[in-house]
Write a protein that holds these residues in place. Structure first.
Motif, PDB file in Angstrom:
ATOM      1  N   TYR A 176     -35.226 -44.292 -10.518  1.00 35.22           N
ATOM      2  CA  TYR A 176     -33.772 -44.173 -10.480  1.00 35.22           C
ATOM      3  C   TYR A 176     -33.339 -42.719 -10.602  1.00 35.22           C
ATOM      4  CZ  TYR A 176     -33.611 -49.232 -11.485  1.00 35.22           C
ATOM      5  OH  TYR A 176     -33.756 -50.587 -11.443  1.00 35.22           O
ATOM      6  N   ALA A 177     -32.347 -42.329  -9.827  1.00 34.24           N
ATOM      7  CA  ALA A 177     -31.759 -40.993  -9.945  1.00 34.24           C
ATOM      8  C   ALA A 177     -30.971 -40.916 -11.251  1.00 34.24           C
ATOM      9  CB  ALA A 177     -30.825 -40.724  -8.764  1.00 34.24           C
ATOM     10  N   ASP A 178     -30.818 -39.733 -11.781  1.00 34.22           N
ATOM     11  CA  ASP A 178     -30.043 -39.552 -13.011  1.00 34.22           C
ATOM     12  C   ASP A 178     -28.593 -39.989 -12.828  1.00 34.22           C
ATOM     13  OD1 ASP A 178     -32.280 -38.596 -14.330  1.00 34.22           O
ATOM     14  OD2 ASP A 178     -31.786 -36.488 -13.986  1.00 34.22           O
ATOM     15  N   THR A 179     -28.108 -39.987 -11.593  1.00 32.84           N
ATOM     16  CA  THR A 179     -26.716 -40.345 -11.295  1.00 32.84           C
ATOM     17  C   THR A 179     -26.562 -41.819 -10.891  1.00 32.84           C
ATOM     18  OG1 THR A 179     -27.061 -39.631  -9.016  1.00 32.84           O
ATOM     19  CG2 THR A 179     -26.123 -38.007 -10.563  1.00 32.84           C
ATOM     20  N   LEU A 180     -27.581 -42.640 -11.152  1.00 30.05           N
ATOM     21  CA  LEU A 180     -27.569 -44.041 -10.744  1.00 30.05           C
ATOM     22  C   LEU A 180     -26.291 -44.767 -11.175  1.00 30.05           C
ATOM     23  CD1 LEU A 180     -29.212 -46.584  -9.683  1.00 30.05           C
ATOM     24  CD2 LEU A 180     -29.790 -46.939 -12.090  1.00 30.05           C
ATOM     25  N   VAL A 181     -25.751 -45.568 -10.252  1.00 36.50           N
ATOM     26  CA  VAL A 181     -24.668 -46.506 -10.552  1.00 36.50           C
ATOM     27  C   VAL A 181     -25.246 -47.887 -10.269  1.00 36.50           C
ATOM     28  CG1 VAL A 181     -22.349 -47.295  -9.959  1.00 36.50           C
ATOM     29  CG2 VAL A 181     -22.890 -44.844  -9.910  1.00 36.50           C
ATOM     30  N   TYR A 182     -25.396 -48.704 -11.320  1.00 38.94           N
ATOM     31  CA  TYR A 182     -26.051 -50.014 -11.217  1.00 38.94           C
ATOM     32  C   TYR A 182     -25.002 -51.084 -11.477  1.00 38.94           C
ATOM     33  CZ  TYR A 182     -30.122 -53.135 -11.486  1.00 38.94           C
ATOM     34  OH  TYR A 182     -31.066 -54.100 -11.239  1.00 38.94           O
ATOM     35  N   THR A 183     -24.578 -51.781 -10.420  1.00 42.23           N
ATOM     36  CA  THR A 183     -23.546 -52.806 -10.534  1.00 42.23           C
ATOM     37  C   THR A 183     -24.208 -54.183 -10.511  1.00 42.23           C
ATOM     38  OG1 THR A 183     -22.013 -51.350  -9.374  1.00 42.23           O
ATOM     39  CG2 THR A 183     -21.375 -53.660  -9.581  1.00 42.23           C
TER      40      THR A 183
END
Length: 147
Positions: A55-62
């Motif tokens: 996962y990227a540090d900027t991950l957005v997990y919905t």
């Protein structure tokens, strides 16, 4: 002079359009599909260390219930073991590549245990990958329940 500017403008337009058109059938498509399988394997094997790099540090997990996590929150919840992924069976997997961005869509049947209770989620998923610092990382995940 006008003709030269017109030709340069036309060539730039063609180059921009070519970058925006999905790239199919490439080795990159296979690399992204391999990443997708690595993601499934990491979830079902509870491999938090693998997910940390995935996962990227900027991950957005919905999540399918509308909750939204960032990388830190998602991994913290994952590591507690409250939710354990048993299996993720996917079909209708499609990959579209746009330069250093890949978008993967699919249908998935997700079997998991949440607080000790068995659950099955029938969903559509979308993953967005970006090539960051020379490697592909997931920057966005969204699951939407079907039906």
């Amino acid at each position: 002079m006008k003709r030269t500017l017109w030709i340069v403008g036309l060539l730039m337009s063609v180059a921009l359009i070519a970058q925006a058109v999905p790239q199919k059938g490439s080795g990159l498509e296979q690399a992204v599909l391999k990443l997708e399988q690595e993601w499934v394997d990491a979830l079902t094997k509870a491999d938090a260390a693998k997910l940390e790099t995935f996962y990227a540090d900027t991950l957005v997990y919905t999540h399918s219930d509308g909750r939204v996590d960032d990388k830190t929150k998602y991994l913290t919840n994952f590591k507690t073991g409250t939710t354990k992924y048993v299996s993720i069976d996917r079909d209708d997997v499609k990959v579209n590549l746009y330069g250093d961005t890949a978008i993967v869509t699919c249908h998935a049947i997700i079997k998991l245990k949440t607080n000790g209770a068995d659950r099955t989620v029938d969903a559509r998923m979308i993953h967005v990958y970006s090539k960051l610092k020379g490697r592909w990382q997931m920057v966005a995940h969204q699951t939407t329940k079907v039906g």
